[in-house]
Design a protein around this motif. Structure first.
Motif, PDB file in Angstrom:
ATOM      1  N   GLU A  15      28.288  -1.768  93.161  1.00 30.99           N
ATOM      2  CA  GLU A  15      28.849  -3.076  92.840  1.00 30.99           C
ATOM      3  C   GLU A  15      28.045  -4.119  93.588  1.00 30.99           C
ATOM      4  OE1 GLU A  15      33.003  -5.625  93.119  1.00 30.99           O
ATOM      5  OE2 GLU A  15      33.023  -3.501  93.570  1.00 30.99           O
ATOM      6  N   SER A  16      27.565  -5.098  92.849  1.00 29.73           N
ATOM      7  CA  SER A  16      26.808  -6.183  93.437  1.00 29.73           C
ATOM      8  C   SER A  16      27.243  -7.478  92.763  1.00 29.73           C
ATOM      9  CB  SER A  16      25.313  -5.937  93.232  1.00 29.73           C
ATOM     10  OG  SER A  16      24.559  -6.956  93.823  1.00 29.73           O
ATOM     11  N   ARG A  18      30.159  -8.535  92.267  1.00 31.27           N
ATOM     12  CA  ARG A  18      31.313  -8.168  91.434  1.00 31.27           C
ATOM     13  C   ARG A  18      30.918  -7.529  90.099  1.00 31.27           C
ATOM     14  NH1 ARG A  18      35.195 -13.298  91.750  1.00 31.27           N
ATOM     15  NH2 ARG A  18      35.019 -12.887  89.531  1.00 31.27           N
ATOM     16  N   ILE A  19      29.660  -7.130  89.951  1.00 29.83           N
ATOM     17  CA  ILE A  19      29.212  -6.420  88.754  1.00 29.83           C
ATOM     18  C   ILE A  19      29.075  -4.951  89.106  1.00 29.83           C
ATOM     19  CG2 ILE A  19      27.355  -6.135  87.073  1.00 29.83           C
ATOM     20  CD1 ILE A  19      26.743  -9.148  87.529  1.00 29.83           C
ATOM     21  N   LYS A  20      29.852  -4.117  88.422  1.00 28.32           N
ATOM     22  CA  LYS A  20      29.834  -2.684  88.674  1.00 28.32           C
ATOM     23  C   LYS A  20      28.882  -2.006  87.697  1.00 28.32           C
ATOM     24  CE  LYS A  20      34.561  -2.939  90.281  1.00 28.32           C
ATOM     25  NZ  LYS A  20      34.696  -4.386  90.201  1.00 28.32           N
ATOM     26  N   THR A  21      28.055  -1.107  88.206  1.00 34.11           N
ATOM     27  CA  THR A  21      27.091  -0.387  87.381  1.00 34.11           C
ATOM     28  C   THR A  21      27.185   1.093  87.680  1.00 34.11           C
ATOM     29  OG1 THR A  21      25.605  -2.292  87.490  1.00 34.11           O
ATOM     30  CG2 THR A  21      24.666  -0.220  86.724  1.00 34.11           C
ATOM     31  N   ILE A  22      27.249   1.901  86.629  1.00 33.45           N
ATOM     32  CA  ILE A  22      27.286   3.356  86.766  1.00 33.45           C
ATOM     33  C   ILE A  22      25.896   3.899  86.470  1.00 33.45           C
ATOM     34  CG2 ILE A  22      28.219   5.507  85.820  1.00 33.45           C
ATOM     35  CD1 ILE A  22      30.792   3.964  85.199  1.00 33.45           C
ATOM     36  N   HIS A  48      38.256   2.526  94.522  1.00 26.62           N
ATOM     37  CA  HIS A  48      37.695   3.257  95.653  1.00 26.62           C
ATOM     38  C   HIS A  48      36.432   2.532  96.119  1.00 26.62           C
ATOM     39  CE1 HIS A  48      39.589   7.338  94.381  1.00 26.62           C
ATOM     40  NE2 HIS A  48      40.475   6.458  94.767  1.00 26.62           N
ATOM     41  N   LYS A  49      36.195   2.600  97.392  1.00 25.31           N
ATOM     42  CA  LYS A  49      34.951   2.013  97.909  1.00 25.31           C
ATOM     43  C   LYS A  49      33.779   2.855  97.456  1.00 25.31           C
ATOM     44  CE  LYS A  49      36.786  -0.622 101.489  1.00 25.31           C
ATOM     45  NZ  LYS A  49      36.622  -2.006 101.462  1.00 25.31           N
ATOM     46  N   GLN A  50      32.674   2.203  97.172  1.00 28.85           N
ATOM     47  CA  GLN A  50      31.481   2.931  96.767  1.00 28.85           C
ATOM     48  C   GLN A  50      30.874   3.645  97.959  1.00 28.85           C
ATOM     49  OE1 GLN A  50      29.203  -0.279  95.210  1.00 28.85           O
ATOM     50  NE2 GLN A  50      28.176  -0.693  97.101  1.00 28.85           N
TER      51      GLN A  50
END
Length: 54
Positions: A15-16, A18-22, A48-50
């Motif tokens: 997450e950077s 507020r953009i989450k990337t898988i 969950h925290k990354q």
């Protein structure tokens, strides 16, 4: 979602700003990719925290 070479790691999310990337290992089969994606979405949904890799 991005498919990238991850060696022995199946996947993770970041997450950077507020953009989450898988990120999913491009070397695993389609069924495993589906499971890994669901797993990472679970982390995001449950907030969950990354994991931080050092």
């Amino acid at each position: 979602m991005h498919y990238v070479p991850l060696g022995s790691l199946d996947g993770f999310y970041t997450e950077s700003f507020r953009i989450k990337t898988i990120y999913i290992n491009e070397g695993i089969n389609d069924k495993q990719k589906e499971i890994v994606c669901s797993h990472e979405l679970g982390h995001i949904t449950l907030k969950h925290k990354q994991t931080i890799f050092v």
